[in-house]
Scaffold this active site. Sequence first.
Site, PDB file in Angstrom:
ATOM      1  N   HIS A 109       0.886  -1.176   0.000  1.00 11.80           N
ATOM      2  CA  HIS A 109       0.000   0.000   0.000  1.00 11.80           C
ATOM      3  C   HIS A 109       0.915   1.213   0.000  1.00 11.80           C
ATOM      4  O   HIS A 109       1.261   1.740   1.047  1.00 11.80           O
ATOM      5  CB  HIS A 109      -0.858  -0.069   1.262  1.00 11.80           C
ATOM      6  CG  HIS A 109      -1.869   1.013   1.380  1.00 11.80           C
ATOM      7  ND1 HIS A 109      -3.225   0.748   1.362  1.00 11.80           N
ATOM      8  CD2 HIS A 109      -1.760   2.358   1.544  1.00 11.80           C
ATOM      9  CE1 HIS A 109      -3.879   1.889   1.515  1.00 11.80           C
ATOM     10  NE2 HIS A 109      -3.026   2.876   1.630  1.00 11.80           N
ATOM     11  N   HIS A 142       2.297   4.985  -0.776  1.00 13.20           N
ATOM     12  CA  HIS A 142       1.884   6.364  -0.976  1.00 13.20           C
ATOM     13  C   HIS A 142       2.890   7.057  -1.882  1.00 13.20           C
ATOM     14  O   HIS A 142       4.074   6.720  -1.904  1.00 13.20           O
ATOM     15  CB  HIS A 142       1.754   7.080   0.366  1.00 13.20           C
ATOM     16  CG  HIS A 142       0.437   6.803   1.015  1.00 13.20           C
ATOM     17  ND1 HIS A 142      -0.056   7.544   2.062  1.00 13.20           N
ATOM     18  CD2 HIS A 142      -0.508   5.872   0.760  1.00 13.20           C
ATOM     19  CE1 HIS A 142      -1.248   7.077   2.420  1.00 13.20           C
ATOM     20  NE2 HIS A 142      -1.539   6.070   1.646  1.00 13.20           N
ATOM     21  N   CYS A 201      -1.878  13.698   1.870  1.00 12.63           N
ATOM     22  CA  CYS A 201      -1.108  13.208   3.011  1.00 12.63           C
ATOM     23  C   CYS A 201      -1.417  14.110   4.193  1.00 12.63           C
ATOM     24  O   CYS A 201      -1.144  15.304   4.141  1.00 12.63           O
ATOM     25  CB  CYS A 201       0.377  13.252   2.683  1.00 12.63           C
ATOM     26  SG  CYS A 201       1.399  12.712   4.060  1.00 12.63           S
ATOM     27  N   ASN A 212      -2.119   8.806  -1.644  1.00 12.57           N
ATOM     28  CA  ASN A 212      -2.279   7.521  -2.319  1.00 12.57           C
ATOM     29  C   ASN A 212      -1.772   7.525  -3.763  1.00 12.57           C
ATOM     30  O   ASN A 212      -1.856   8.532  -4.460  1.00 12.57           O
ATOM     31  CB  ASN A 212      -3.761   7.159  -2.368  1.00 12.57           C
ATOM     32  CG  ASN A 212      -4.239   6.603  -1.048  1.00 12.57           C
ATOM     33  OD1 ASN A 212      -3.644   5.681  -0.493  1.00 12.57           O
ATOM     34  ND2 ASN A 212      -5.308   7.164  -0.522  1.00 12.57           N
TER      35      ASN A 212
END
Lengths: 320, 325
Positions: A217, A219, A250, A259
């Site tokens: 996951h 960023h 963020c 993301n």
Amino acid sequence: MGNFPTTVKHCLSYEELIQDYPWLARWLQEEKEMVPTGVKIQLIDMLSETGLPVIEATSFVSSKWVPQMADHTEVLQAIHRSSHVRYPVLTPNMHGFQDAVAAGATEVAVFGSASETFSRKNINCSIDESILRFEEVICTAKQRQIPVRGYVSCALGCPYEGPIESTKVAEVVKRLYELGCYEVSLGDTIGVGTPGSMAKMLHSVKKEVPSSALAVHCHDTYGQALANILTALQMGICTVDSSVAGLGGCPYAQGASGNVSTEDVLYMLHGMGIKTGVDLSKVIEAGDFICKALNRKTNSKVAQARGDYSVHCRMKKINT
Amino acid sequence: SGEVRVNVVEWGSGFLMSVQDGASAGKTLPERVKIVEVGPRDGLQNEKTVVPSEVKIHLIDMLSEAGLSVIEATSFVSPKWVPQMADQVEVMMGIHRRPGVSYPVLTPNLKGFLAAVNAGAAEVAIFGAASELFSKKNINCSVDESLQRFEVVTKAAKEAGVPVRGYVSCVLGCPYEGKVSPDKVAQVAKRLYSMGCYEISLGDTIGVGTPGGMTEMLQAVSREVPVNALAVHCHDTYGQALANILIALQMGISVVDSSVAGLGGCPYAQGASGNVATEDVVYMLHGLGIQTGVDLPKLMDAGAFICRSLNKKTSSKVAQATCKL
């Protein structure tokens, strides 16, 4: 292990920004406006038509903490559930889990952290205490045959502690997996990771948990997401989290991105000959829809380029 | 909340190299990477705002202080075509030339070359294309004709003892032709190398490439040109640049072109991004333990300076993320 940006020390001043919002950072939570329920439902329905196999629908967390998710029951009940898609929801504790099940959830997710400070600041308890909390959820979920996905945040760095030992990440991942999470998603919460730190972290984690039970996951706060995802793929990871239109900034670096966008990930995967079953143009459409609804520009470079590029190509055809 | 999970269910081509576990991901990578900073030329050339000479000179001086060893300073092309580069002589004469730093300039033909040398240039660059249509539309001649033109330049440069860098554009796709054959790229790269270019920079001009295409193309080119004479010039129009650069590094490339603050949009897709930002590249390289000689905070200062002058936001995510305290 490479650089760690001095900016993280500065980011401590953003505590105020997040102290009212536990980190359960789903992308809409970073969107300042309240998005109407109807829009959320339509977005999820559009995403259900793209071929995406899993769509995280909402969060059963107290609406006091995350007002953006107050309509969780309504959303879950109103979406059209495609038979090819799973719709997990976040459940930070038993209360949320019970509400989720009552609302019809068939898969849930719990969020741990690899950083003690982050855990305390976001959910007001230590990592150990949070895992005890999740144990209850996971046990109950198991009894009801509801799959549980685990998330570990700060896997590549923490806004408070800085670099995180990969062995610590591995420890937390292992605990979640052994408790019964079918998959654990490793989150680079502030996007500081690079292929170097990603490789190191995965090396440690893979010693404890099989790759088939891992996801990344990433960023894109420092623009590293696709390179990090590529590294993860090379190390055998085959599940990737992303967010349509790259929505969700963020909370630790004002104005910075968060993301990674699903469109950009798909473009890369398809370009590499990797099958995803997803129709990129439909994802772009869903992204267009939500960006219009939120009145903001997409964070996806593919979406930005496609819109203009196709116009350009058409123009070129006319001129030649 | 709409976050989605892409389950990658099958592998496609077998090119996905199995990088050995963990830290040894670093084993296949170069220890040191040379960054070729193209912001002052390629970057500014593709920015709408025409920037005063003093600003360009100051930018280049700041970049020199940031530790970059190659900074593309300007272009000796007719100001009629590229007004942004009309002050080419003034810039060349005005910059502070830091010892150990190279300041190549573009020279599309012999006339440009002679003017460049006259203005004190000690290194030049020439631009070929891997696509016939692109060559015709951009410089009004076929690829062959352009290479013949360049041969005149490389000959003169050899006699003058001036190194020449070659660029090949459209290596991963062309805005007119679409797909470009890796063999065609290899052919053009080979010719530029044989006529005396010490290095060939392979440009993904419209940023459409992905790690798949990059691998294929580099495999073809490295059969014709030694890998230590190759560089990659990736555009970030589709967000693929860093992933493409990473793959190139894994294949032995150790020279990367980039542009401070990601200056230089894409002339083929209005509003879309173009050059990859040097700050973001350096961040990745340093995170991999690869040396570049670049001081990232000083580089970010240079980026902030030029963005203020252009009155635009940086395209570098690293610069955006860094808190403005």
